[in-house]
Scaffold this motif. Structure first.
Motif, PDB file in Angstrom:
ATOM      1  N   UNK A  23      85.879 107.094 -27.200  1.00 55.48           N
ATOM      2  CA  UNK A  23      87.296 106.784 -26.984  1.00 55.48           C
ATOM      3  C   UNK A  23      87.470 105.841 -25.806  1.00 55.48           C
ATOM      4  N   UNK A  24      86.631 106.021 -24.772  1.00 47.90           N
ATOM      5  CA  UNK A  24      86.686 105.121 -23.631  1.00 47.90           C
ATOM      6  C   UNK A  24      86.235 103.716 -23.988  1.00 47.90           C
ATOM      7  N   UNK A  25      85.161 103.612 -24.755  1.00 44.23           N
ATOM      8  CA  UNK A  25      84.666 102.290 -25.153  1.00 44.23           C
ATOM      9  C   UNK A  25      85.628 101.590 -26.106  1.00 44.23           C
ATOM     10  N   UNK A  26      86.397 102.360 -26.876  1.00 39.88           N
ATOM     11  CA  UNK A  26      87.395 101.761 -27.753  1.00 39.88           C
ATOM     12  C   UNK A  26      88.420 100.961 -26.952  1.00 39.88           C
ATOM     13  N   UNK A  27      88.730 101.430 -25.757  1.00 46.00           N
ATOM     14  CA  UNK A  27      89.702 100.740 -24.912  1.00 46.00           C
ATOM     15  C   UNK A  27      89.179  99.413 -24.392  1.00 46.00           C
ATOM     16  N   UNK A  28      87.864  99.193 -24.476  1.00 44.18           N
ATOM     17  CA  UNK A  28      87.266  97.948 -23.997  1.00 44.18           C
ATOM     18  C   UNK A  28      87.269  96.850 -25.052  1.00 44.18           C
ATOM     19  N   UNK A  29      87.704  97.171 -26.265  1.00 43.53           N
ATOM     20  CA  UNK A  29      87.715  96.169 -27.321  1.00 43.53           C
ATOM     21  C   UNK A  29      86.304  95.813 -27.757  1.00 43.53           C
ATOM     22  N   UNK A  30      86.079  94.529 -28.031  1.00 45.20           N
ATOM     23  CA  UNK A  30      84.779  94.087 -28.534  1.00 45.20           C
ATOM     24  C   UNK A  30      83.637  94.399 -27.579  1.00 45.20           C
ATOM     25  N   UNK A  31      83.927  94.441 -26.287  1.00 43.50           N
ATOM     26  CA  UNK A  31      82.878  94.685 -25.295  1.00 43.50           C
ATOM     27  C   UNK A  31      82.273  96.076 -25.426  1.00 43.50           C
ATOM     28  N   UNK A  32      83.005  97.015 -26.053  1.00 41.24           N
ATOM     29  CA  UNK A  32      82.509  98.377 -26.147  1.00 41.24           C
ATOM     30  C   UNK A  32      81.880  98.733 -27.477  1.00 41.24           C
ATOM     31  N   UNK A  33      81.847  97.798 -28.428  1.00 42.27           N
ATOM     32  CA  UNK A  33      81.418  98.143 -29.787  1.00 42.27           C
ATOM     33  C   UNK A  33      79.941  98.507 -29.878  1.00 42.27           C
ATOM     34  N   UNK A  34      79.087  97.804 -29.117  1.00 41.16           N
ATOM     35  CA  UNK A  34      77.662  98.142 -29.145  1.00 41.16           C
ATOM     36  C   UNK A  34      77.452  99.588 -28.700  1.00 41.16           C
ATOM     37  N   UNK A  35      78.103  99.972 -27.626  1.00 45.52           N
ATOM     38  CA  UNK A  35      77.920 101.327 -27.102  1.00 45.52           C
ATOM     39  C   UNK A  35      78.491 102.378 -28.041  1.00 45.52           C
ATOM     40  N   UNK A  36      79.547 102.043 -28.768  1.00 44.93           N
ATOM     41  CA  UNK A  36      80.057 102.969 -29.782  1.00 44.93           C
ATOM     42  C   UNK A  36      78.993 103.185 -30.853  1.00 44.93           C
ATOM     43  N   UNK A  37      78.377 102.102 -31.299  1.00 43.27           N
ATOM     44  CA  UNK A  37      77.313 102.220 -32.288  1.00 43.27           C
ATOM     45  C   UNK A  37      76.128 103.006 -31.766  1.00 43.27           C
ATOM     46  N   UNK A  38      75.793 102.780 -30.506  1.00 46.94           N
ATOM     47  CA  UNK A  38      74.670 103.481 -29.884  1.00 46.94           C
ATOM     48  C   UNK A  38      74.945 104.984 -29.825  1.00 46.94           C
ATOM     49  N   UNK A  39      76.174 105.347 -29.481  1.00 46.52           N
ATOM     50  CA  UNK A  39      76.545 106.762 -29.410  1.00 46.52           C
ATOM     51  C   UNK A  39      76.604 107.388 -30.805  1.00 46.52           C
TER      52      UNK A  39
END
Length: 224
Positions: A23-39
């Motif tokens: 949910x935190x990485x979602x707030x970062x937009x495109x910058x957080x997508x890799x970490x969402x996938x990693x999690x």
């Protein structure tokens, strides 16, 4: 929000920490997508949801991460397995997703490390084909390149079957890293479309079932 370390492993996280981090990485937009996938990969690989009395990771995410569809999570996870965080930030998850699709259709491997040098055969309007490095291709050019690699095998396929095959192929591409060498082939016999899937490791049967189930659902517009 727990920070991921960009490797194939993470510090031991609880399911609640995974949820809060995504949910935190979602707030970062495109910058957080890799970490969402990693999690997402971390949760699936470690059967974290099952250990917390959910039937599957898909059930957990559908209940607690409603902003992202299962197909989107699978796409982010597939890109995170195959590419580095630096590549994701440089080229974007959607471009890398299309590169994976092209690599599968063309039966090539993206250039390791930075995939920018991967050669892409881009069809032009006049019928010519030019070869360009991935880093210089627009999304439209990548889509034309994918279509150009797939078109010969689809010449006699009914339009409705072609649409279903396309969605199934994309689902398999999302769930399996290119390095897995999972092959998806089609052929026409007696006016019917037949599918062949091969190269799936025995221990990845659960992932295959997830891919097939996702491939039967209608497309959902993805975030990012």
């Amino acid at each position: 929000m727990k920070q991921t370390n960009g490797s194939n492993t993470l510090p031991e996280l609880t399911l609640e920490q995974v949820r809060d981090s995504i949910l935190g990485y979602l707030e970062q937009g495109n910058a957080g997508l890799y970490n969402i996938g990693h999690l997402y990969n971390y949760t699936v690989d470690n059967k974290l949801a099952e250990k917390n009395k959910y039937e599957s990771a898909q059930q957990f995410f559908s209940q607690h991460i409603k902003a992202l569809s299962q197909s989107t999570l699978s796409r982010y996870g597939a890109v995170a397995r195959e590419f580095t965080e630096e590549a994701c930030k440089k080229y974007g998850v959607m471009n890398l997703t299309t590169l994976r699709t092209y690599a599968s259709a063309a039966d090539i491997q993206p250039t390791s490390g930075d995939p920018g040098a991967t050669p892409i055969d881009v069809p032009l309007e006049d019928g010519r084909v030019v070869r360009k490095p991935f880093a210089e291709c627009t999304m439209e050019e990548l889509k034309r390149a994918v279509k150009g690699k797939r078109q010969p095998s689809r010449a006699t396929m009914p339009a409705t079957d072609a649409a279903r095959v396309e969605f199934m192929r994309e689902s398999l591409s999302r769930h399996f890293a290119q390095s897995a060498r999972v092959q998806f082939k089609t052929n026409i016999k007696g006016g019917k479309t037949f599918l062949t899937i091969q190269g799936v490791p025995l221990e990845e049967m659960e992932r295959l079932m997830e891919a097939l189930m996702d491939g039967l659902m209608p497309p959902v517009r993805a975030v990012g």
